[in-house]
Design an enzyme around this catalytic site. Structure first.
Site, PDB file in Angstrom:
ATOM      1  CG  HIS B 129      -1.869   1.305   1.263  1.00  0.00           C
ATOM      2  ND1 HIS B 129      -3.222   1.181   0.474  1.00  0.00           N
ATOM      3  CD2 HIS B 129      -1.516   2.511   1.689  1.00  0.00           C
ATOM      4  CE1 HIS B 129      -3.514   2.136   0.625  1.00  0.00           C
ATOM      5  NE2 HIS B 129      -3.041   3.289   1.321  1.00  0.00           N
ATOM      6  CB  CYS B 130       2.082   3.658  -2.566  1.00  0.00           C
ATOM      7  SG  CYS B 130       3.134   4.579  -2.675  1.00  0.00           S
ATOM      8  N   PRO B 131       1.383   4.839   0.522  1.00  0.00           N
ATOM      9  CG  PRO B 131       2.495   5.664   2.216  1.00  0.00           C
ATOM     10  CD  PRO B 131       2.329   4.309   1.427  1.00  0.00           C
TER      11      PRO B 131
END
Lengths: 130, 326
Positions: B129-131
């Site tokens: 999950h890429c913030p």
């Protein structure tokens, strides 16, 4: 005079994915034991094989998928908003094929196959009456 | 999109990309055009294309569906007796994989997928999950993610080169000097983490694993097909359409409705009364889907009941049969 109301229950059985050849979309061709009374094995195998063939065609690495990728990139991916990809067309074909098969073959036998897209291509839901 | 705490890194990254680009085009590129018109325009054009390409890939990565599996609202897939909490299956190369039951999504997680606790959904081919893009990176947007970081690196490298060239060339205003020096410092600093990320992802493509799989175990992946094949698959494998809110095309929808209408012409009645003995009627409702009563098991239900009532000829038994056996 006494009247009893019965609503027949829909039993469900799930046809799972076959991951033995990688993560490409393929379903198990084995007839679930619950459906043995309703459907013949060869008939069922033919149907699932046809569905698998459509998905195999959808996932095949071809000039077409390559062109689709390049064209999407060149048009800043806006092309995917207005043109359906090859995969989407194949999924449509599967949906249509299943509806046809249900109508012609399975519903008279008390079995209904559902569109695998409803469950994210994880499995195919099959409803049946006992 | 609701702007909350979660969107802050996304706004920061896109803000940084746009502000630095504006400074670059406003000062370095303009300065170079003033020095030498033709090469200046060429440089602006190349960097403009790189900027557009990385921005588009960034936006696509963050707004596309990464491959969410729809949540099973019926909760009907759990197989208590056969499989329980994990379901063992065979995957490529005869290896066994145990599909864990996902309590949130109510299904067995397919191989290579994972439940993202930020998105609260299971993601196909979950990478991470890429913030910074405020989205999961998975099956459907991994290629755009890789294209984004690759083009961003090229863009930054090009920016550093031209900024240094602009500094070396003579200039008039103090503001231009300050901005160009600032760019020459900020750009290399921002390049380092992105370069590390890109090297890591190209390494993962070589070994055919996702970030999540790499973190979870050091074992080689059974899905590895060799460097070139992995690379080709990453960029050109036809991705599944999004599962949520997927709709067939209009023509197919029309064909399906026609088929269903044809079917409803000889639709069976909603219910069927079966007389069981002299005083009992069993009213069997038809299933929601068309079911041929003539050769279906409804007849057998009636036969069974008749037999049963003939044998017992009491209502109480029929009652229990009606509720328990059918």
């Amino acid at each position: 005079m006494a009247t009893f109301n019965i609503v027949p229950e829909h039993n469900k059985v799930f046809l799972s994915r076959d991951y033995t050849n990688g993560t490409a979309c393929r379903f198990n061709m084995e007839l679930p034991t619950e459906l043995r009374n309703n459907v013949s094995e060869s008939q069922f195998k033919d149907t699932v094989k046809h569905i698998n063939d459509i998905f195999a065609e959808a996932e095949r690495l071809s000039c077409r998928s390559y062109m689709e990728g390049c064209l999407g990139c060149l048009t800043a991916y806006t092309i995917f908003l207005c043109v359906r990809t090859h995969y989407e067309k194949c999924v449509d074909r599967v949906a249509l094929y299943i509806v046809q098969q249900n109508k012609d073959v399975y519903e008279p036998l008390g079995v209904k196959i559902c569109d695998p897209m409803e469950r994210g291509l994880r499995c195919i839901e099959i409803q049946y009456c006992i | 999109m609701l702007v909350g705490k979660r969107q802050l890194p996304f706004l920061l990254s896109i803000g940084l990309l746009i502000i630095l680009s504006l400074l670059y085009f406003g000062f370095t590129a303009r300065h170079l055009i003033e020095v030498h018109l033709l090469s200046g325009i060429l440089i602006t054009l190349i960097s403009g294309l790189l900027f557009l390409f990385s921005l588009i890939n960034f936006l696509v990565t963050s707004f596309i569906d990464p491959g969410y599996y729809p949540i099973n609202t019926n909760n009907d897939e759990y197989e208590v007796i056969q499989h329980g909490i994990s379901k063992s299956i065979t995957v490529t190369g005869g290896a066994t994989f145990s599909m864990r039951w996902c309590d949130e999504c109510k299904h067995y997680r397919p191989p290579r997928s994972h439940h993202c606790c930020v998105c609260e959904m299971c993601v196909e081919n979950f990478d991470h999950h890429c913030p910074w893009v405020d989205n999961c990176v998975g099956m459907k947007n991994y290629r755009y993610f890789v294209l984004f970081i690759t083009s961003l690196i090229l863009y930054i490298l090009f920016g550093i080169g031209t900024t240094i060239a602009a500094i070396v060339l003579k200039r008039d205003s103090l503001l231009e000097v300050i901005v160009e020096f600032m760019l020459a410092i900020i750009l290399p600093i921002s390049l380092i983490p992105i370069l590390a990320l890109a090297v890591f992802h190209f390494y993962l493509m070589i070994i055919g694993k996702t970030t999540f799989e790499q973190i979870k175990s050091e074992d080689p992946s059974p899905y590895n097909k060799g460097f070139f094949c992995n690379l080709y698959l990453t960029f050109f494998t036809p991705a599944h359409p999004k599962y949520q809110k997927f709709e067939p095309s209009r023509t197919v929808r029309k064909q399906i409705t026609t088929l269903e209408r044809d079917r409803n012409v000889d639709k069976v009645p909603d219910s069927m009364d079966i007389t069981c003995g002299p005083e009992v009627i069993v009213r069997v409702a038809a299933p929601t889907f068309n079911y041929n009563l003539r050769n279906g098991s409804y007849t057998s239900i009636g036969e069974k009941m008749n037999l049963y009532t003939q044998m017992n000829s009491t209502h109480s038994h029929t009652d229990s049969l009606a509720t328990s056996d059918i």
